[in-house]
Design a protein around this motif. Structure first.
Motif, PDB file in Angstrom:
ATOM      1  N   ASP A   6      84.092   5.295  40.031  1.00  0.00           N
ATOM      2  CA  ASP A   6      82.969   4.794  40.819  1.00  0.00           C
ATOM      3  C   ASP A   6      82.487   5.864  41.798  1.00  0.00           C
ATOM      4  O   ASP A   6      81.291   6.109  41.922  1.00  0.00           O
ATOM      5  CB  ASP A   6      83.368   3.518  41.564  1.00  0.00           C
ATOM      6  CG  ASP A   6      82.223   2.967  42.394  1.00  0.00           C
ATOM      7  OD1 ASP A   6      81.129   2.758  41.819  1.00  0.00           O
ATOM      8  OD2 ASP A   6      82.423   2.754  43.610  1.00  0.00           O
TER       9      ASP A   6
ATOM     10  N   ARG B 222      80.710   8.621  39.897  1.00  0.00           N
ATOM     11  CA  ARG B 222      79.366   8.183  39.486  1.00  0.00           C
ATOM     12  C   ARG B 222      78.403   8.254  40.665  1.00  0.00           C
ATOM     13  O   ARG B 222      77.258   8.679  40.517  1.00  0.00           O
ATOM     14  CB  ARG B 222      79.409   6.752  38.951  1.00  0.00           C
ATOM     15  CG  ARG B 222      79.853   6.650  37.534  1.00  0.00           C
ATOM     16  CD  ARG B 222      79.680   5.221  37.000  1.00  0.00           C
ATOM     17  NE  ARG B 222      80.473   5.074  35.808  1.00  0.00           N
ATOM     18  CZ  ARG B 222      81.630   4.429  35.741  1.00  0.00           C
ATOM     19  NH1 ARG B 222      82.106   3.801  36.789  1.00  0.00           N
ATOM     20  NH2 ARG B 222      82.306   4.380  34.613  1.00  0.00           N
ATOM     21  N   ARG B 223      78.886   7.810  41.822  1.00  0.00           N
ATOM     22  CA  ARG B 223      78.015   7.837  43.000  1.00  0.00           C
ATOM     23  C   ARG B 223      77.710   9.275  43.427  1.00  0.00           C
ATOM     24  O   ARG B 223      76.582   9.579  43.798  1.00  0.00           O
ATOM     25  CB  ARG B 223      78.645   7.029  44.121  1.00  0.00           C
ATOM     26  CG  ARG B 223      78.597   5.538  43.777  1.00  0.00           C
ATOM     27  CD  ARG B 223      79.282   4.592  44.727  1.00  0.00           C
ATOM     28  NE  ARG B 223      79.351   4.989  46.099  1.00  0.00           N
ATOM     29  CZ  ARG B 223      80.395   4.705  46.883  1.00  0.00           C
ATOM     30  NH1 ARG B 223      81.421   4.056  46.414  1.00  0.00           N
ATOM     31  NH2 ARG B 223      80.391   5.079  48.153  1.00  0.00           N
TER      32      ARG B 223
ATOM     33  N   HIS C 223      77.666  11.827  41.399  1.00  0.00           N
ATOM     34  CA  HIS C 223      76.756  12.347  40.371  1.00  0.00           C
ATOM     35  C   HIS C 223      75.329  11.849  40.583  1.00  0.00           C
ATOM     36  O   HIS C 223      74.373  12.527  40.214  1.00  0.00           O
ATOM     37  CB  HIS C 223      77.255  11.958  38.984  1.00  0.00           C
ATOM     38  CG  HIS C 223      76.490  12.615  37.887  1.00  0.00           C
ATOM     39  ND1 HIS C 223      76.595  13.957  37.614  1.00  0.00           N
ATOM     40  CD2 HIS C 223      75.588  12.113  37.003  1.00  0.00           C
ATOM     41  CE1 HIS C 223      75.783  14.256  36.618  1.00  0.00           C
ATOM     42  NE2 HIS C 223      75.172  13.169  36.225  1.00  0.00           N
TER      43      HIS C 223
END
Length: 160
Positions: free
Chosen positions: A100, A103-104, A106
Motif C-alpha cells: 500500500d 503504491r502511494r 508510486h
C-alpha cells in the motif's frame, strides 16, 4: 576523469543501489556508468551538473539491465526446484502495508516520487538528492517533507 570518479562514484552507487537493491549489481552498474561516461564525454554539453548526467547514464544502464535480466531468467526445469510459496493469507498480511505504501509512493507526482525513492531506498542525504536531480539541498528537503505529508494524508495535499 579520475577526479570526477572520486567525487561522484559514491552518489552514483547509492542511486543505483536505491534502484536495484543489490550491492553487487549496483557496483557493476557504477563501473559501467563511468565507462559509458568516458566513451560519451564529448556529448556532455554542460547543461546540467555532472552528477545529474552520470545518474541519467546509470538509470539507462539499470533499465537495460532489467530488460536483459527478464530475457535471461531461466524457467525452472523441475517442480521441486521452486521454493515453497507462502499461503495467500500470509502473503497479504505480510505485504499489504508495504505494498500500500509503495503504491502511494508510486502515485506521487514527479519529481517528488524520485526524491522519496532516493531518500528511503537509496539512503541519500538531501544534499546528494539535490545534486543528483540538479536542485538544491533545501528543495530536496521541502519536496520530501511535502510528499511525506501527502502520504500521511492519504494522497491529498495539505493546504495549510
Amino acid at each position: 576523469m579520475d577526479d570526477i570518479y572520486r567525487r561522484h562514484a559514491a552518489t552514483v552507487y547509492k542511486y543505483l543501489l536505491s534502484l536495484c537493491h543489490d550491492p553487487h549489481t549496483a557496483e557493476e552498474l557504477t563501473q559501467e556508468t563511468f565507462y559509458q561516461a568516458v566513451r560519451s564525454i564529448g556529448r556532455f554539453d554542460g547543461s546540467c551538473q555532472v552528477s545529474t548526467w552520470l545518474c541519467q547514464i546509470a538509470k539507462h544502464l539499470f533499465y537495460q539491465h532489467l530488460r536483459k535480466q527478464r530475457r535471461e531468467t531461466p524457467l525452472p526445469e523441475e517442480e521441486g526446484a521452486l521454493p515453497p510459496l507462502p499461503s495467500a493469507e500470509e502473503e497479504v498480511l505480510d505485504q499489504s502495508g508495504r505494498l500500500d505504501l509503495l503504491r502511494r509512493v508510486h502515485g506521487l507526482p514527479e519529481p517528488g516520487r524520485e526524491v522519496v525513492y532516493l531518500r528511503i531506498f537509496g539512503n541519500l542525504s538531501f544534499r546528494e538528492i539535490g545534486a543528483v536531480l540538479g536542485r538544491t539541498e533545501t528543495w530536496a528537503r521541502v519536496t520530501y517533507y511535502r510528499c511525506k505529508e501527502r502520504l500521511k494524508n492519504g494522497g491529498e495535499w495539505d493546504e495549510e
